[in-house]
Design a protein around this motif. Structure first.
Motif, PDB file in Angstrom:
ATOM      1  N   LEU A 165       0.828  -1.211   0.000  1.00 56.80           N
ATOM      2  CA  LEU A 165       0.000   0.000   0.000  1.00 56.80           C
ATOM      3  C   LEU A 165       0.859   1.256   0.000  1.00 56.80           C
ATOM      4  O   LEU A 165       0.442   2.300  -0.523  1.00 56.80           O
ATOM      5  N   ASN A 166       2.023   1.170   0.594  1.00 55.77           N
ATOM      6  CA  ASN A 166       2.900   2.330   0.700  1.00 55.77           C
ATOM      7  C   ASN A 166       4.073   2.285  -0.279  1.00 55.77           C
ATOM      8  O   ASN A 166       4.985   3.104  -0.184  1.00 55.77           O
ATOM      9  N   ASN A 178      -4.745   9.057   5.090  1.00 54.01           N
ATOM     10  CA  ASN A 178      -5.904   9.401   4.269  1.00 54.01           C
ATOM     11  C   ASN A 178      -5.631   9.290   2.775  1.00 54.01           C
ATOM     12  O   ASN A 178      -6.525   8.937   2.000  1.00 54.01           O
ATOM     13  N   GLU A 179      -4.408   9.609   2.361  1.00 58.16           N
ATOM     14  CA  GLU A 179      -4.132   9.556   0.925  1.00 58.16           C
ATOM     15  C   GLU A 179      -4.251   8.140   0.364  1.00 58.16           C
ATOM     16  O   GLU A 179      -4.627   7.953  -0.797  1.00 58.16           O
ATOM     17  N   LEU A 200      -7.861   4.243  -2.649  1.00 59.80           N
ATOM     18  CA  LEU A 200      -8.696   3.042  -2.605  1.00 59.80           C
ATOM     19  C   LEU A 200     -10.164   3.388  -2.857  1.00 59.80           C
ATOM     20  O   LEU A 200     -10.907   2.582  -3.438  1.00 59.80           O
ATOM     21  N   ALA A 201     -10.583   4.576  -2.429  1.00 59.31           N
ATOM     22  CA  ALA A 201     -11.963   4.999  -2.666  1.00 59.31           C
ATOM     23  C   ALA A 201     -12.264   5.100  -4.158  1.00 59.31           C
ATOM     24  O   ALA A 201     -13.407   4.878  -4.580  1.00 59.31           O
ATOM     25  N   ARG A 237     -15.745   3.503   3.650  1.00 57.89           N
ATOM     26  CA  ARG A 237     -14.510   3.164   2.944  1.00 57.89           C
ATOM     27  C   ARG A 237     -14.671   1.923   2.070  1.00 57.89           C
ATOM     28  O   ARG A 237     -13.699   1.305   1.659  1.00 57.89           O
ATOM     29  N   TYR A 238     -15.911   1.531   1.806  1.00 59.62           N
ATOM     30  CA  TYR A 238     -16.249   0.450   0.886  1.00 59.62           C
ATOM     31  C   TYR A 238     -15.889  -0.940   1.407  1.00 59.62           C
ATOM     32  O   TYR A 238     -15.649  -1.852   0.623  1.00 59.62           O
TER      33      TYR A 238
END
Length: 262
Positions: free
Chosen positions: A116-117, A153-154, A159-160, A187-188
């Protein structure tokens, strides 16, 4: 990426870190990373409804190296994003072979916090999935509760963009149930997996018989994982749980062995 609890760990061959890293490098070069799938079943019928994906690394003698042996090394050495990427593409291959059969069956694919990062992997991952929206009804991306709580948040904004195109998420390795369910929905997230030990352990801030209903009110499907024995299953069924995962219902199996019968 994670490793399900199993008696198979009794068969793990002890290896030094340098040896495991060497095996991993050559396994990636020689295509010795395999996709394994473990079923999620409906309860009490035990009918397979979904699958969770895991990776397995083989050495040049065909012996399996489990994630519990290599995942930390993969994270520290920068290989984990490559493994996550490979796991994802192997999942997609299975989905494409499945075609229109089993239209409600989904495949849960774990994405690590390192990936993710990863400034190279993550933007490419998002762009690729946006270009392949037809997979949204099949793929569920899974993150540990710890990762859900600590990502900035980014990451969620990116992901949103997938969530708005129909993709949804799952959280597992849940340690506490004091999370904000409405925030998960925003956040789905559509799935939450809790362990049988957490459900039955008694150290909960909500009555175990009310847990499923608490999530259902937000259209989140609750799974109980790591179900290992029939005596636990009886207690779980008493809580009206209708989705289960664990070695009682089936170990992870090589994907080619499953797709041949789907």
């Amino acid at each position: 990426m994670k490793e399900p609890k199993s008696i198979e760990h009794n068969n793990i061959i002890e290896r030094e870190a340098d040896e495991i890293l060497n095996i991993m490098h050559y396994a990636l070069e020689d295509n010795r990373i395999d996709l394994y799938l473990q079923p999620t079943v409906s309860l009490p019928a035990r009918k397979v409804v979904h699958y969770e994906a895991y990776s397995r690394v083989r050495d040049d003698q065909g012996e399996v190296i489990f994630p519990s042996q290599y995942i930390k090394l993969a994270e520290d050495s920068g290989l984990v994003s490559t493994l996550d990427n490979l796991l994802l593409f192997r999942c997609i291959q299975v989905i494409r072979r499945l075609g229109t059969r089993k239209p409600n069956m989904r495949f849960f694919c774990n994405i690590s916090s390192v990936s993710l990062n990863d400034k190279d992997f993550f933007p490419q991952f998002v762009d690729f999935m946006l270009d392949n929206q037809e997979l949204a009804d099949r793929l569920v991306f899974e993150f540990t509760q710890q990762d859900v709580l600590r990502q900035p948040n980014e990451i969620w904004e990116k992901l949103a963009s997938l969530g708005r195109k129909g993709f949804c998420f799952s959280t597992d390795n849940v340690q506490v149930l004091k999370h904000d369910i409405s925030e998960l929905v925003a956040r789905y997230f559509r799935y939450v997996k809790i362990s049988s030990d957490l459900l039955l352990g008694g150290d909960l801030d909500i009555d175990k018989n009310d847990i499923k209903e608490a999530y259902s009110r937000f259209d989140i499907e609750l799974f109980v994982e790591k179900i290992e024995a029939d005596n636990k299953l009886v207690e779980i069924l008493d809580c009206s749980i209708d989705r289960g995962q664990g070695y009682l219902f089936g170990e992870p199996v090589l994907s080619s062995d499953i797709t041949s019968i789907l």
